[in-house]
Design a protein around this motif. Structure first.
Motif, PDB file in Angstrom:
ATOM      1  N   GLY A   1       0.798  -1.226   0.000  1.00  0.00           N
ATOM      2  CA  GLY A   1       0.000   0.000   0.000  1.00  0.00           C
ATOM      3  C   GLY A   1       0.828   1.271   0.000  1.00  0.00           C
ATOM      4  O   GLY A   1       0.452   2.262   0.640  1.00  0.00           O
ATOM      5  N   ILE A   2       1.962   1.276  -0.701  1.00  0.00           N
ATOM      6  CA  ILE A   2       2.824   2.467  -0.760  1.00  0.00           C
ATOM      7  C   ILE A   2       2.371   3.327  -1.936  1.00  0.00           C
ATOM      8  O   ILE A   2       2.406   2.890  -3.091  1.00  0.00           O
ATOM      9  N   ASP A   3       1.963   4.553  -1.620  1.00  0.00           N
ATOM     10  CA  ASP A   3       1.526   5.476  -2.663  1.00  0.00           C
ATOM     11  C   ASP A   3       2.253   6.803  -2.514  1.00  0.00           C
ATOM     12  O   ASP A   3       3.182   6.939  -1.702  1.00  0.00           O
ATOM     13  N   SER A   4       1.876   7.783  -3.300  1.00  0.00           N
ATOM     14  CA  SER A   4       2.562   9.080  -3.316  1.00  0.00           C
ATOM     15  C   SER A   4       2.478   9.772  -1.964  1.00  0.00           C
ATOM     16  O   SER A   4       3.454  10.409  -1.513  1.00  0.00           O
ATOM     17  N   ASP A   5       1.338   9.652  -1.287  1.00  0.00           N
ATOM     18  CA  ASP A   5       1.182  10.297   0.017  1.00  0.00           C
ATOM     19  C   ASP A   5       2.142   9.685   1.041  1.00  0.00           C
ATOM     20  O   ASP A   5       2.767  10.412   1.831  1.00  0.00           O
TER      21      ASP A   5
END
Length: 898
Positions: free
Chosen positions: A803-807
């Motif tokens: 679940g690694i995203d830009s945020d």
């Protein structure tokens, strides 16, 4: 013989007459052409043939309209024009104003048109029919009126079904109907009722359609068959068949004399039902259940009211044809010889009457038949001492009625029981009945006539909003209601009394005391607001205070009005309750007892069930055996199927899924070795037969086990899907590979999109991972823009899985740990390191932290509290890494000391 001028003018008379006569050959020609077209369209859809038959009827109607207006336009409509043309026909054109109108001149119809030469036979034919056109019109008009009255009566009777003796169906079935409606795209609300007045499911209404089921049938039919019936009735509603059926009935009334119209109308009705069958099967996708529903409902069907649309049809051969058609079986040809013969006889009758009229010296009145007195008929009586057992019967316009009653001899005036002719009467507030006839010994017979009292009629009109006819007054007479009866009923708390309610009250002779008794009893059962129809139901069901007390003594608790009404309707008597409670099932509820009575479960049946050598049965088990028809013969056959001793659940499963010895034998021969009951059950439930197994074995996966075949069936994998899967470029696929592709819905389009994501050649596992984790081109684009350079498929997968995203990346860069690599970001995510965690170390003096520092501290449990405790013990280190080493050593010492 002519129709009076105030009804039809002579011109209209002539136009109608010739229109009727011409319609005979016009309709025959149109029906002949339509028949040829229907034969040519045998392989087309039922809807196509339905439209052709309707178009033929419409063509005949339009042709007749055109014929009518052509004759109407060419016919003189006033006496002056007629006299002028008659004179010109004899003397030629004469403008002399002194022309003697008293000169004898032939009628216009007797003078042939000199402009159109014709044979003597044709001329005589035209002359003959011109003279008898009024009779033709009269007979046509009388017949049409009869058919229209019959149609109107049927419509009224059908519409009465909406209001009388119907009940809302269980919400389960209403929800099922709503789901079917949504599936078909129909959004209008459809009411579903159970009716005590119908014997077959039917649909009535156009703007507000209603589906009626015979009361109790919903609980006796399996759900798939009920669904099939609902689908058929819904098809009628979707097609607006109720409205078009009425239009069709109007056509039948106008052309009632024409065999071609009746034949075409029969084709319309047949193809309408076929089209509804097609639409219902399209909605359901199951012909077998639909055919079963047809057969089941036909067994309980009777001739429906004409405007209503009954499910199973009105004839056995119609049912056979529909079932044969569902399975493409040949059908027998139509036999309409009887209709042609009967119509030919009718035409001959018209001709005979017309010819006979020509030789009569005086015109006859054929405008109607003898009017039968509304309330007159035949009586029969038996005299015993002072008692008279009297039966009334009458044939009226609305049908036949009969009623018996018992009277005291002194209720009659001038009644002398002696052999010979007799004449006596009975007087009551509502009027009087005059009896004439003959008495022989202790029996009598003769005719009666009822004379209503007009003051009584006026009193009823004052209290009732409905029409007060002689039939209603006679019913009040037989019930011996006083003139103020309705007023007294209203005084008991009923706001109004309708005609139907008064008829019901009269039928059961419910006086005001009986009504008051029933109302008080209902109130004691928490039924405060009761209607007169429910009062009548209490009387019919025999609900009395004594019966309520007897039911209460059986041990049933909290019996309310509805429960007692249902139990009384189904004759659940105290004796039956005591008998059931003595069978060892424990204390049965009112619902259980009612179900037992409805399904015919009694002491004898329970004893038969217990003799089947099954384990101890409870009440629900006995109910299931009864409902599903599991008897000794079925159990014997089931035990011989080779599955060893079967328990109750096994037997019920075999019965419910209709597994017999033939099916078991076929299953055992399918090549899977010895099958147990669960295996056979699975084959039946999933519809696996020899053909499916043969196709499965030909898919190229080698010899398949039963589980393999079952998986192929459950996931609907066929040869086309396997072929497409093998062509995706993954090499030779196993059954598990194909199964995974089907389960995860991976097709050529998804594969193409995956290969366009920028990765090197993808394996099946790679594509599967992309599908399982929902990785698409947008996510990959976002991942590649995170600043980690070129990412591999495993990298992208890790980003998605964790679940690694830009945020999250933005938060990591805000931790002050320097520029982070992909692995470092992944580590921060895996170990759940956030800004609060990093801040806690900076607050105790560690400013220049690295990712390795905080990662090591997190992994080894070096918390700010641990650091503070260490400092108290004399350990003071400048870096967080040294505290991690201290933590490791201290843990090591602790393990060795143990």
């Amino acid at each position: 013989m002519k129709i009076p001028e105030f009804i039809l003018s002579s011109g209209l008379d002539r136009a109608l007459g010739w229109t009727v006569l011409h319609s005979l050959w016009q309709g025959t020609l149109i029906a002949f052409l339509a028949g040829i077209l229907l034969i040519a369209l045998q392989r087309k859809t039922a809807q196509t043939r339905y439209l052709v038959a309707n178009l033929a009827l419409l063509t005949l109607f339009c042709t007749s309209i055109g014929t009518f207006f052509w004759y109407l336009k060419s016919t003189p409509t006033d006496d002056f024009s007629k006299e002028k043309l008659e004179a010109q026909a004899v003397f030629g054109k004469n403008e002399n104003p002194g022309f003697d109108k008293n000169l004898a001149a032939p009628t216009l119809q007797n003078v042939p048109n000199p402009a159109v030469p014709e044979t003597q036979v044709l001329g005589n034919f035209k002359d003959y029919f011109n003279q008898n056109l009024p009779l033709v019109v009269l007979i046509w008009f009388a017949g049409m009126a009869i058919f229209l009255l019959k149609l109107m009566g049927s419509i009224v009777q059908v519409n009465n079904l909406r209001r009388r003796m119907n009940f809302h169906a269980d919400p389960f079935w209403a929800d099922l109907l709503e789901k079917l409606g949504k599936k078909s795209g129909f959004r209008q609300k459809i009411d579903l009722f159970e009716s005590a007045l119908v014997r077959s499911p039917l649909t009535i209404g156009h703007l507000k359609p209603v589906i009626l089921f015979p009361i109790g049938i919903l609980n006796r039919l399996p759900e798939p068959e009920v669904e099939a019936i609902l689908a058929h009735e819904l098809a009628h509603i979707l097609r607006r068949d109720y409205f078009f059926n009425i239009l069709q009935s109007l056509m039948e009334a106008i052309f009632y004399f024409h065999p071609a119209v009746w034949w075409l109308s029969g084709q319309v009705r047949k193809e309408r039902e076929n089209a509804c069958d097609d639409r219902a099967i399209e909605l359901l996708g199951n012909k077998i259940n639909y055919a079963k529903a047809l057969v089941t409902v036909q067994e309980m069907a009777f001739f429906p009211l004409s405007p209503a649309l009954a499910f199973a049809g009105t004839r056995k051969n119609q049912l056979l044809a529909r079932v044969q058609r569902l399975f493409s079986q040949p059908k027998s040809s139509f036999n309409f010889m009887e209709k042609w013969i009967s119509t030919a006889l009718a035409v001959c009758l018209v001709l005979v009457l017309a010819i006979g009229q020509r030789f009569q010296n005086a015109p006859q009145n054929l405008s109607g038949t003898e009017n039968v007195q509304q309330n007159s008929g035949v009586w029969q009586a038996e005299f015993k001492n002072d008692t008279v057992y009297l039966n009334f019967s009458s044939r009226e316009k609305q049908g036949y009625w009969a009623r018996g009653d018992v009277f005291l001899k002194n209720a009659f005036t001038n009644l002398v029981v002696a052999d010979g002719e007799t004449k006596f009467e009975m007087n009551r507030p509502a009027g009087r009945i005059l009896f004439v006839g003959k008495i022989e010994g202790n029996s009598g017979y003769g005719k009666f006539e009822f004379k209503p009292d007009e003051n009584y009629r006026a009193a009823l009109k004052k209290e009732l909003a409905d029409e007060v006819d002689d039939e209603l007054i006679m019913q009040c007479f037989l019930a011996n209601f006083p003139a103020d009866y309705v007023k007294k009923v209203k005084n008991l708390g009923f706001k109004s009394v309708s005609k139907d309610e008064l008829q019901q009250l009269a039928a059961f002779k419910l006086d005001e005391k009986s009504i008051e008794m029933h109302k008080d009893l209902a109130a004691s059962l928490d039924k405060k607001d009761i209607g007169l129809d429910e009062i009548v139901q209490m009387e019919v069901s025999g609900i009395t205070p004594e019966k309520v007390k007897r039911l209460s003594k059986t041990g049933l608790e909290n019996l309310g009005f509805d429960e007692i009404t249902q139990m009384s309707m189904h004759h659940v008597e105290p004796e039956f309750i005591e008998e059931m409670n003595a069978l060892g099932f424990g204390k049965l509820s009112g619902e259980d007892l009612l179900a037992a009575k409805i399904h015919g479960i009694d002491k004898n049946f329970v004893q038969k069930c217990r003799a089947l050598n099954l384990e101890k049965l409870n009440f629900e088990d006995v109910m299931a055996l009864k409902i599903h028809g599991v008897d000794e013969d079925f159990i014997k056959k089931a035990q011989n199927m080779g599955f060893g001793k079967l328990n109750f659940e096994d037997l019920m499963s075999l019965k419910i899924h209709e597994i017999d010895e033939d099916f078991v034998k076929k299953a055992q021969n399918m090549g899977f070795g010895k099958l147990n009951l669960d295996d056979v059950m699975s084959l039946k439930i999933h519809g696996i037969d020899e053909e499916f197994i043969k196709n499965a074995q030909n898919m190229g996966f080698g010899k398949l086990s039963l589980d393999d075949v079952m998986s192929l069936k459950i996931h609907e994998i066929d040869e086309d899907f396997v072929k497409n899967a093998q062509n995706m470029g993954f090499g030779k696929l196993t059954l598990d590979d194909v199964m995974s592709l089907k389960i995860h819905e991976i097709d050529e389009e998804f594969l193409k999109n995956a290969q366009n994501m920028g990765f090197e050649k993808l394996s099946l596992d790679d594509v599967m991972s992309l599908k399982i984790h929902g990785i698409d081109e947008e996510f990959i684009k976002t991942a590649q823009n995170m600043g980690f350079g070129k990412l591999s498929l495993d990298d992208v997968m890790s980003l998605k899985i964790h679940g690694i995203d830009s945020d999250f990346l933005k938060n990591c860069n805000g931790l002050g740990l320097g520029k982070l690599t992909f692995d470092e970001v992944m580590g921060l995510k895996i170990h759940d390191i956030n800004s609060e965690f990093v801040k806690s170390y900076r607050e105790i003096g560690f400013k220049n932290l690295t990712v390795e520092d905080v990662m090591s501290a997190k992994i080894h449990g070096v918390t700010p509290e641990f650091i503070k405790e260490s400092e108290k013990k004399g350990y003071k280190f400048p870096s967080l890494e040294e505290y991690s080493d201290l933590k490791i050593r201290s843990e090591w010492r602790g393990k060795n000391s143990n």
